[in-house]
Design a protein around this motif. Structure first.
Motif, PDB file in Angstrom:
ATOM      1  N   ILE A   1      -1.124 -39.236   9.104  1.00 29.25           N
ATOM      2  CA  ILE A   1      -2.105 -38.208   8.722  1.00 29.25           C
ATOM      3  C   ILE A   1      -1.467 -36.823   8.779  1.00 29.25           C
ATOM      4  CG2 ILE A   1      -4.256 -37.089   9.394  1.00 29.25           C
ATOM      5  CD1 ILE A   1      -5.223 -39.834  10.405  1.00 29.25           C
ATOM      6  N   ALA A   2      -0.741 -36.544   9.866  1.00 30.28           N
ATOM      7  CA  ALA A   2      -0.085 -35.249   9.998  1.00 30.28           C
ATOM      8  C   ALA A   2       0.934 -35.035   8.895  1.00 30.28           C
ATOM      9  CB  ALA A   2       0.578 -35.140  11.373  1.00 30.28           C
ATOM     10  N   ARG A   3       1.652 -36.104   8.555  1.00 35.22           N
ATOM     11  CA  ARG A   3       2.649 -36.013   7.488  1.00 35.22           C
ATOM     12  C   ARG A   3       1.975 -35.708   6.154  1.00 35.22           C
ATOM     13  NH1 ARG A   3       7.723 -34.793   6.053  1.00 35.22           N
ATOM     14  NH2 ARG A   3       8.991 -36.552   5.353  1.00 35.22           N
ATOM     15  N   GLY A   4       0.851 -36.349   5.891  1.00 31.77           N
ATOM     16  CA  GLY A   4       0.144 -36.091   4.650  1.00 31.77           C
ATOM     17  C   GLY A   4      -0.350 -34.659   4.553  1.00 31.77           C
ATOM     18  N   LYS A   5      -0.827 -34.106   5.657  1.00 25.93           N
ATOM     19  CA  LYS A   5      -1.338 -32.736   5.640  1.00 25.93           C
ATOM     20  C   LYS A   5      -0.252 -31.722   5.306  1.00 25.93           C
ATOM     21  CE  LYS A   5      -5.169 -33.516   8.864  1.00 25.93           C
ATOM     22  NZ  LYS A   5      -5.732 -33.193  10.200  1.00 25.93           N
ATOM     23  N   ARG A   6       0.977 -32.046   5.636  1.00 25.76           N
ATOM     24  CA  ARG A   6       2.079 -31.128   5.309  1.00 25.76           C
ATOM     25  C   ARG A   6       2.340 -31.052   3.816  1.00 25.76           C
ATOM     26  NH1 ARG A   6       6.524 -33.741   8.780  1.00 25.76           N
ATOM     27  NH2 ARG A   6       7.837 -32.796   7.182  1.00 25.76           N
TER      28      ARG A   6
ATOM     29  N   ILE B   1       0.514 -27.680   2.147  1.00 25.05           N
ATOM     30  CA  ILE B   1       0.661 -26.325   2.660  1.00 25.05           C
ATOM     31  C   ILE B   1       2.139 -25.979   2.724  1.00 25.05           C
ATOM     32  CG2 ILE B   1       0.617 -27.096   5.072  1.00 25.05           C
ATOM     33  CD1 ILE B   1      -0.807 -24.426   5.719  1.00 25.05           C
ATOM     34  N   PHE B   2       2.485 -24.816   2.179  1.00 21.41           N
ATOM     35  CA  PHE B   2       3.857 -24.331   2.303  1.00 21.41           C
ATOM     36  C   PHE B   2       4.031 -23.697   3.677  1.00 21.41           C
ATOM     37  CE2 PHE B   2       3.797 -23.944  -2.446  1.00 21.41           C
ATOM     38  CZ  PHE B   2       4.787 -24.882  -2.662  1.00 21.41           C
ATOM     39  N   ASN B   3       5.132 -24.017   4.330  1.00 20.53           N
ATOM     40  CA  ASN B   3       5.434 -23.395   5.621  1.00 20.53           C
ATOM     41  C   ASN B   3       6.577 -22.406   5.400  1.00 20.53           C
ATOM     42  OD1 ASN B   3       5.996 -22.703   8.268  1.00 20.53           O
ATOM     43  ND2 ASN B   3       5.557 -24.754   9.033  1.00 20.53           N
ATOM     44  N   GLU B   4       6.224 -21.234   4.895  1.00 22.50           N
ATOM     45  CA  GLU B   4       7.247 -20.262   4.543  1.00 22.50           C
ATOM     46  C   GLU B   4       8.000 -19.756   5.766  1.00 22.50           C
ATOM     47  OE1 GLU B   4       5.366 -17.251   2.263  1.00 22.50           O
ATOM     48  OE2 GLU B   4       4.728 -18.625   0.665  1.00 22.50           O
ATOM     49  N   GLU B   5       7.309 -19.705   6.911  1.00 22.65           N
ATOM     50  CA  GLU B   5       7.983 -19.265   8.136  1.00 22.65           C
ATOM     51  C   GLU B   5       9.079 -20.242   8.517  1.00 22.65           C
ATOM     52  OE1 GLU B   5       6.969 -18.388  12.855  1.00 22.65           O
ATOM     53  OE2 GLU B   5       5.364 -18.760  11.407  1.00 22.65           O
ATOM     54  N   ALA B   6       8.783 -21.559   8.408  1.00 22.43           N
ATOM     55  CA  ALA B   6       9.791 -22.554   8.738  1.00 22.43           C
ATOM     56  C   ALA B   6      10.934 -22.502   7.743  1.00 22.43           C
ATOM     57  CB  ALA B   6       9.166 -23.952   8.750  1.00 22.43           C
ATOM     58  N   LEU B   7      10.596 -22.313   6.463  1.00 21.20           N
ATOM     59  CA  LEU B   7      11.633 -22.259   5.441  1.00 21.20           C
ATOM     60  C   LEU B   7      12.561 -21.080   5.678  1.00 21.20           C
ATOM     61  CD1 LEU B   7      12.825 -23.332   2.808  1.00 21.20           C
ATOM     62  CD2 LEU B   7      11.190 -21.898   1.572  1.00 21.20           C
ATOM     63  N   GLY B   8      11.979 -19.905   5.958  1.00 19.04           N
ATOM     64  CA  GLY B   8      12.813 -18.737   6.202  1.00 19.04           C
ATOM     65  C   GLY B   8      13.651 -18.881   7.453  1.00 19.04           C
TER      66      GLY B   8
ATOM     67  N   GLU C   1      14.262 -32.577   6.325  1.00 10.58           N
ATOM     68  CA  GLU C   1      13.159 -33.482   5.988  1.00 10.58           C
ATOM     69  C   GLU C   1      11.825 -32.773   6.106  1.00 10.58           C
ATOM     70  OE1 GLU C   1      11.116 -37.118   8.301  1.00 10.58           O
ATOM     71  OE2 GLU C   1      13.248 -37.373   7.920  1.00 10.58           O
ATOM     72  N   TYR C   2      11.696 -31.930   7.142  1.00  9.82           N
ATOM     73  CA  TYR C   2      10.448 -31.209   7.376  1.00  9.82           C
ATOM     74  C   TYR C   2      10.152 -30.272   6.219  1.00  9.82           C
ATOM     75  CZ  TYR C   2       6.995 -28.509   9.968  1.00  9.82           C
ATOM     76  OH  TYR C   2       5.849 -27.901  10.364  1.00  9.82           O
ATOM     77  N   ILE C   3      11.137 -29.503   5.807  1.00  7.11           N
ATOM     78  CA  ILE C   3      10.926 -28.491   4.783  1.00  7.11           C
ATOM     79  C   ILE C   3      10.776 -29.138   3.411  1.00  7.11           C
ATOM     80  CG2 ILE C   3      12.007 -26.544   3.613  1.00  7.11           C
ATOM     81  CD1 ILE C   3      13.158 -25.795   6.403  1.00  7.11           C
ATOM     82  N   ASP C   4      11.509 -30.210   3.153  1.00  5.45           N
ATOM     83  CA  ASP C   4      11.419 -30.863   1.853  1.00  5.45           C
ATOM     84  C   ASP C   4      10.009 -31.333   1.551  1.00  5.45           C
ATOM     85  OD1 ASP C   4      14.010 -30.455   1.235  1.00  5.45           O
ATOM     86  OD2 ASP C   4      14.710 -32.462   1.796  1.00  5.45           O
ATOM     87  N   SER C   5       9.266 -31.724   2.563  1.00  5.54           N
ATOM     88  CA  SER C   5       7.943 -32.292   2.319  1.00  5.54           C
ATOM     89  C   SER C   5       6.837 -31.247   2.352  1.00  5.54           C
ATOM     90  CB  SER C   5       7.640 -33.372   3.357  1.00  5.54           C
ATOM     91  OG  SER C   5       7.481 -32.789   4.633  1.00  5.54           O
ATOM     92  N   ASP C   6       7.095 -30.056   2.830  1.00  7.65           N
ATOM     93  CA  ASP C   6       6.066 -29.037   2.886  1.00  7.65           C
ATOM     94  C   ASP C   6       5.674 -28.600   1.482  1.00  7.65           C
ATOM     95  OD1 ASP C   6       5.852 -28.983   5.584  1.00  7.65           O
ATOM     96  OD2 ASP C   6       6.996 -27.154   5.901  1.00  7.65           O
ATOM     97  N   GLY C   7       4.391 -28.746   1.148  1.00  7.93           N
ATOM     98  CA  GLY C   7       3.894 -28.223  -0.115  1.00  7.93           C
ATOM     99  C   GLY C   7       4.190 -29.049  -1.336  1.00  7.93           C
TER     100      GLY C   7
ATOM    101  N   PRO D   1      -6.245 -27.713   6.519  1.00 13.71           N
ATOM    102  CA  PRO D   1      -5.721 -26.348   6.649  1.00 13.71           C
ATOM    103  C   PRO D   1      -4.814 -26.061   5.453  1.00 13.71           C
ATOM    104  CG  PRO D   1      -5.411 -27.611   8.678  1.00 13.71           C
ATOM    105  CD  PRO D   1      -5.812 -28.590   7.627  1.00 13.71           C
ATOM    106  N   VAL D   2      -5.041 -24.939   4.776  1.00 16.10           N
ATOM    107  CA  VAL D   2      -4.272 -24.620   3.573  1.00 16.10           C
ATOM    108  C   VAL D   2      -3.809 -23.179   3.611  1.00 16.10           C
ATOM    109  CG1 VAL D   2      -5.443 -26.330   2.130  1.00 16.10           C
ATOM    110  CG2 VAL D   2      -6.395 -24.028   2.319  1.00 16.10           C
ATOM    111  N   ASP D   3      -2.917 -22.838   2.668  1.00 15.30           N
ATOM    112  CA  ASP D   3      -2.445 -21.468   2.563  1.00 15.30           C
ATOM    113  C   ASP D   3      -3.125 -20.793   1.372  1.00 15.30           C
ATOM    114  OD1 ASP D   3      -1.175 -22.484   0.327  1.00 15.30           O
ATOM    115  OD2 ASP D   3       0.775 -22.644   1.307  1.00 15.30           O
ATOM    116  N   THR D   4      -2.512 -19.714   0.870  1.00 12.75           N
ATOM    117  CA  THR D   4      -3.159 -18.922  -0.174  1.00 12.75           C
ATOM    118  C   THR D   4      -3.147 -19.605  -1.533  1.00 12.75           C
ATOM    119  OG1 THR D   4      -1.072 -17.762  -0.595  1.00 12.75           O
ATOM    120  CG2 THR D   4      -2.628 -16.748   0.972  1.00 12.75           C
ATOM    121  N   ASN D   5      -2.567 -20.795  -1.648  1.00  9.18           N
ATOM    122  CA  ASN D   5      -2.645 -21.522  -2.907  1.00  9.18           C
ATOM    123  C   ASN D   5      -4.039 -22.063  -3.179  1.00  9.18           C
ATOM    124  OD1 ASN D   5       0.220 -21.918  -4.178  1.00  9.18           O
ATOM    125  ND2 ASN D   5       0.492 -22.069  -1.966  1.00  9.18           N
ATOM    126  N   PHE D   6      -4.891 -22.058  -2.172  1.00  9.17           N
ATOM    127  CA  PHE D   6      -6.247 -22.577  -2.329  1.00  9.17           C
ATOM    128  C   PHE D   6      -7.251 -21.517  -1.881  1.00  9.17           C
ATOM    129  CE2 PHE D   6      -3.523 -26.232  -1.557  1.00  9.17           C
ATOM    130  CZ  PHE D   6      -3.887 -27.098  -2.575  1.00  9.17           C
ATOM    131  N   GLY D   7      -8.262 -21.302  -2.718  1.00 12.83           N
ATOM    132  CA  GLY D   7      -9.367 -20.443  -2.314  1.00 12.83           C
ATOM    133  C   GLY D   7     -10.400 -21.232  -1.527  1.00 12.83           C
TER     134      GLY D   7
END
Length: 515
Positions: free
Chosen positions: A226-231, A234-241, A280-286, A308-314
């Motif tokens: 479930i946690a993997r699917g939720k990723r 949502i983009f995790n830009e902080e993790a990517l940076g 692996e973590y970043i590849d699956s985000d978003g 939980p979502v980011d600004t891609n969803f209103g």
């Protein structure tokens, strides 16, 4: 054959008998006590011997018996979904408990919701738009397939941040407004697509997760799935940076630190190096945002506010929340599922399993790690683990595949009535001749070492892939053996036929403006 009888079962019964259906092969259901009593009295007067009139809900019959029907006629007398959710739930229960025969026909009849009030049009348009938006292809009014809303520059309920960041002089149109303007066309598509997704993904998952059978193919950690699917949504830009900065440092400790800041979403797999965990973590985000057609159902649920979502969803409109909740609660069927809470968890697990082989069992990993490019001819598509995942899943979950080419759809307004009705006639087949061609998953890779067996299986699988070509890439992506041609056609829906062309209601609608 099964149908909903109501207080006047003789109406449908007369048609069935005229068509040659024998009375002893007809089951009629009515749950409301007064209507059931009236229906039974009517059948006594008709002396219609052999008809099984059951004064109970059709869902309870699906749950309580192993009976399978060649034809199920489900006249909902309400919209899909209804506010009480029963119109959608009954069919979810039907698919989940395999009440339709392996090669059976579902005839559904749903009413158009009353969209004369702006608030009702708003709530239904949002749900319909959210469901259709991530699909990569839709059906046009004039017949044939066109690219989906995103290809035509539409957004779906864009957040203020997304609009501000677009940088365009002219902001993109909201697909919800397009649906409002052409509601009947998109509502008809919503019904058809929902039934097909129910049969191929949602109901098989609900059935599989109702027991421990899924553990044959996947690791015993639903929470991680479930946690993997939720990723995926949502983009995790902080993790990517942080990860990109850590790569410059070059130390395993720095990368580990970058990943550690975001482990609230999912725990890293035991035994992986820090670099493996981070990439692996970043590849699956978003991923579901980037390729929404590959993950359309989880995208829709994200747009409906279930993750939980980011600004891609209103934020979904407040007025639509009850309708969304009824729809969400209905789609797993009448009974709860053993290992998950609801539809949002079911959908998250499905896409996590498809996306991430670290969640697969050892037997399933043998399929995932098969040397597809070395041992399988390329043919039309590059062979990948997509050839193996869904067939192995299907051997356990028993999906029902719609015959798209033979599907027939109608719209009508009954005499003395004003509400348009939408009929879908869809044949479903479990396609066991495809999945039974290979051994159970523990031995499947050995089957593929035999080129003759491998090609026979792939040609059979190509038939399913071609039939669902324009219905998204939620399963069997890139599994074609031969290209589209006059001999190997991809299937398209025939136009929904209007049986009441002179009814005077708003049945003649436009579709995507860009088409």
């Amino acid at each position: 054959m099964a149908y909903l009888a109501g207080p006047e079962p003789q109406n449908d019964l007369a048609v069935l008998l005229e068509l040659g259906v024998r009375p002893e092969n007809i089951w009629a259901f009515e749950v409301e006590e007064k209507a059931a009593t009236q229906g039974l009295d009517t059948l006594r007067e008709l002396k219609a011997r052999g008809v099984k009139f059951i004064p109970a809900g059709i869902e309870d019959y699906f749950l309580g018996t192993p009976q399978r029907f060649d034809i199920i006629y489900f006249d909902a007398c309400g919209p899909f979904p209804s506010r009480s959710s029963n119109t959608a739930r009954a069919l979810a229960t039907m698919f989940r408990y395999c009440a339709l025969a392996p090669l059976g026909v579902l005839i559904s009849n749903f009413a158009r919701p009353d969209v004369s009030k702006s608030e009702d049009l708003d709530r239904y348009s949002f749900l319909v738009a959210a469901y259709l938006y991530p699909k990569d292809f839709l059906e046009s009014k004039g017949g044939g397939i066109v690219e989906g809303p995103q290809a035509h520059g539409y957004l779906l309920n864009p957040s203020r941040e997304a609009v501000d960041e677009s940088g365009d002089d002219k902001p993109a149109e909201d697909f919800i407004n397009e649906v409002k303007a052409n509601f009947e066309h998109y509502y008809g598509l919503f019904i058809t697509r929902s039934l097909m997704d129910l049969a191929t993904i949602v109901a098989p998952m609900a059935r599989l997760l109702s027991s421990d059978l899924w553990k044959v193919a996947f690791k015993d950690d639903i929470k991680a799935a479930i946690a993997r699917g939720k990723r995926l949504i949502i983009f995790n830009e902080e993790a990517l940076g942080s990860y990109e900065d850590a790569e410059h440092d070059g130390t395993d400790a720095a990368i580990q630190s970058a990943v550690g800041a975001t482990t609230d979403l999912v725990n890293a797999a035991e035994g992986e190096s820090a670099d493996e965990m981070a990439s692996e973590y970043i590849d699956s985000d978003g991923d579901a945002i980037v390729d929404s057609d590959h993950s359309s159902l989880i995208w829709t649920l994200a747009a409906c506010g279930y993750y939980p979502v980011d600004t891609n969803f209103g934020q979904p409109p407040a007025g639509a929340k009850k309708l969304i909740r009824d729809w969400h609660n209905a789609l797993v069927g009448k009974l709860p599922i053993q290992h998950i809470n609801d539809l949002k968890d079911l959908v998250a697990v499905y896409y996590a399993w498809r996306h991430d082989q670290s969640l697969w069992s050892e037997a399933m990993l043998e399929i995932g790690q098969f040397p597809y490019r070395e041992r399988m001819p390329f043919l039309c598509d590059v062979p990948t683990s997509e050839i193996g995942f869904y067939p192995a899943f299907a051997q356990l979950a028993y999906p029902a595949h719609p015959n798209v080419r033979e599907t027939r759809r109608f719209r009508y307004v009954a005499e003395t009535k004003i509400t348009p009705m939408f009929i879908d006639v869809i044949a479903f087949d479990e396609c066991r001749y495809v999945y039974d061609w290979i051994s159970a998953m523990h031995l499947t890779p050995e089957d593929w070492k035999d080129l003759s067996a491998q090609l026979t299986f792939r040609f059979a699988l190509d038939g399913i892939a071609k039939d669902k070509r324009w219905f998204g890439s939620d399963f069997l992506y890139g599994c074609h053996v031969v290209g589209e041609s006059a001999d190997f056609l991809t299937s398209e829906l025939t136009l929904r036929q209007n049986l009441s062309p002179t009814s005077g209601d708003n049945g003649d609608v436009e579709v995507l403006n860009a088409c």
